[in-house]
Design an enzyme around this catalytic site. Structure first.
Site, PDB file in Angstrom:
ATOM      1  N   ASP A  59      53.426  46.169  56.430  1.00  0.00           N
ATOM      2  CA  ASP A  59      54.099  45.779  54.932  1.00  0.00           C
ATOM      3  C   ASP A  59      55.847  46.574  54.632  1.00  0.00           C
ATOM      4  O   ASP A  59      54.966  48.165  55.007  1.00  0.00           O
ATOM      5  CB  ASP A  59      53.346  46.056  53.747  1.00  0.00           C
ATOM      6  CG  ASP A  59      51.233  45.536  54.098  1.00  0.00           C
ATOM      7  OD1 ASP A  59      51.757  44.564  54.881  1.00  0.00           O
ATOM      8  OD2 ASP A  59      50.342  45.611  53.354  1.00  0.00           O
TER       9      ASP A  59
ATOM     10  N   HIS B  10      56.533  47.481  51.300  1.00  0.00           N
ATOM     11  CA  HIS B  10      56.379  48.448  50.417  1.00  0.00           C
ATOM     12  C   HIS B  10      58.195  49.027  50.038  1.00  0.00           C
ATOM     13  O   HIS B  10      57.964  50.939  49.395  1.00  0.00           O
ATOM     14  CB  HIS B  10      55.461  48.767  50.299  1.00  0.00           C
ATOM     15  CG  HIS B  10      54.672  48.427  50.058  1.00  0.00           C
ATOM     16  ND1 HIS B  10      54.238  47.502  48.722  1.00  0.00           N
ATOM     17  CD2 HIS B  10      52.992  47.934  50.593  1.00  0.00           C
ATOM     18  CE1 HIS B  10      53.062  47.224  49.315  1.00  0.00           C
ATOM     19  NE2 HIS B  10      52.415  47.487  50.581  1.00  0.00           N
TER      20      HIS B  10
ATOM     21  N   ASP C 193      54.419  41.815  51.186  1.00  0.00           N
ATOM     22  CA  ASP C 193      54.397  42.849  50.615  1.00  0.00           C
ATOM     23  C   ASP C 193      55.733  44.039  50.740  1.00  0.00           C
ATOM     24  O   ASP C 193      55.184  45.041  51.461  1.00  0.00           O
ATOM     25  CB  ASP C 193      53.124  43.952  50.595  1.00  0.00           C
ATOM     26  CG  ASP C 193      51.854  43.575  50.472  1.00  0.00           C
ATOM     27  OD1 ASP C 193      51.637  42.377  49.354  1.00  0.00           O
ATOM     28  OD2 ASP C 193      50.587  44.214  50.257  1.00  0.00           O
TER      29      ASP C 193
ATOM     30  N   ASN D 181      50.392  39.910  48.106  1.00  0.00           N
ATOM     31  CA  ASN D 181      49.359  40.089  47.062  1.00  0.00           C
ATOM     32  C   ASN D 181      50.500  41.134  46.435  1.00  0.00           C
ATOM     33  O   ASN D 181      50.759  40.125  45.562  1.00  0.00           O
ATOM     34  CB  ASN D 181      48.756  40.484  47.394  1.00  0.00           C
ATOM     35  CG  ASN D 181      48.138  42.555  47.738  1.00  0.00           C
ATOM     36  OD1 ASN D 181      48.449  42.640  48.782  1.00  0.00           O
ATOM     37  ND2 ASN D 181      48.037  43.098  47.052  1.00  0.00           N
ATOM     38  N   HIS D 182      51.179  41.817  46.642  1.00  0.00           N
ATOM     39  CA  HIS D 182      52.174  42.036  45.943  1.00  0.00           C
ATOM     40  C   HIS D 182      53.342  41.099  45.416  1.00  0.00           C
ATOM     41  O   HIS D 182      53.714  41.606  43.858  1.00  0.00           O
ATOM     42  CB  HIS D 182      52.515  43.169  46.805  1.00  0.00           C
ATOM     43  CG  HIS D 182      51.884  44.801  46.787  1.00  0.00           C
ATOM     44  ND1 HIS D 182      52.477  45.975  46.055  1.00  0.00           N
ATOM     45  CD2 HIS D 182      50.461  44.704  47.111  1.00  0.00           C
ATOM     46  CE1 HIS D 182      51.270  46.738  45.795  1.00  0.00           C
ATOM     47  NE2 HIS D 182      50.998  45.865  46.701  1.00  0.00           N
TER      48      HIS D 182
HETATM   49 MN   LIG Z   1      48.529  43.494  50.868  1.00  0.00          MN
END
Ligand SMILES: [Mn+2]
Length: 255
Positions: free
Chosen positions: A26, A28, A55, A81-82
């Site tokens: 991820d 982020h 993500d 999911n983000h």
């Molecule tokens: Mn996630």
């Protein structure tokens, strides 16, 4: 309004005959740190490809950079999911925090400072992300999904065929993008699902950070999300970069 349509639920990449295929957990919003990590492994933009496990946004400082990165011909990602959360916010014209099931707990407040037209551009690029990626290698196919192979699929082909031809429902999306069953966040990888996916040489997953911020392998499943976003707060974690041809020997670990 109806459900979000994902135009590319599953993407297949033929073998890279020129260079390496690298996978990363991820991101982020930590795109500057990712640049350093890529330099450290001498990533070659004209020969290598980088696959991200979703993500890309929230938590770190540069979520909007995802739009630019997704234009790079050598950069690919599955949906996290983000991303799904932001697509739901955009689709339903709600602000983060207002969409109950997809609530991300304040990591997403950066969008308050982003113009609506910019947010629309981000949503447009995120909606093109596939739920699963398959990459052909000399030794067989490698799979990538953000969180988990959903229950009820004994093989990768059964799952990707379902993505290609079947119905997408919220339970399938939940398991593929949110499930924590496999690593249960910082356990030693007690697995409830199959530990080996028979028709893959390796399955890479992000989303949950294994114990001690170290990548975790069970059978041919590899959790390589080691928390790059945590460096800012608890000064642990970092990026793990893996050549998909050598799943258990990361080029960098928690860097
Ligand atoms: Mn996630």
């Amino acid at each position: 309004m109806g459900p979000i349509k994902f135009p590319y639920r599953h993407q297949y990449f033929p073998r890279n005959g020129l260079g390496r295929d690298i996978v990363v957990g991820d991101i982020h919003g930590e795109f500057a740190a990712l640049e350093s990590a890529l330099q450290a492994i001498r990533f070659n933009e004209s020969h290598d490809r980088l696959f991200a496990l979703g993500d890309l946004v929230d938590r770190g400082p540069d979520s909007m950079e995802a739009v630019q990165w997704l234009k790079k011909p050598w950069f690919h990602s599955v949906l996290g999911n983000h991303e799904a959360h932001h697509l739901v916010c955009h689709n339903h014209k709600t602000l983060p925090g207002e969409s109950q099931r997809f609530f991300i707990s304040g990591d997403d407040l950066w969008i308050w400072d982003v113009a609506e037209s910019e947010y629309a551009l981000l949503a447009e690029s995120l909606t093109r992300l596939p739920i699963a990626i398959t990459v052909e290698t000399a030794l067989g196919d490698v799979g990538m999904v953000h969180a988990d192979l959903p229950e009820g699929f004994a093989t990768w082909k059964a799952f990707t065929d379902h993505l290609d031809y079947g119905q997408l429902d919220s339970e399938l999306l939940y398991q593929a993008l949110w499930n924590f069953k496999q690593t249960a966040h910082s356990t030693t990888g007690e697995s409830r699902g199959p530990s080996t996916i028979p028709d893959l040489t390796a399955l890479f997953q992000g989303h949950s950070v294994p114990a001690a911020f170290k990548p975790l392998s069970v059978g041919n499943r590899h959790w390589i999300e080691t928390g790059a976003f945590l460096r800012r707060t608890i000064r642990r974690g970092g990026f793990t970069l893996v050549d998909i041809a050598s799943p258990t020997a990361p080029l960098l670990s928690a860097y």
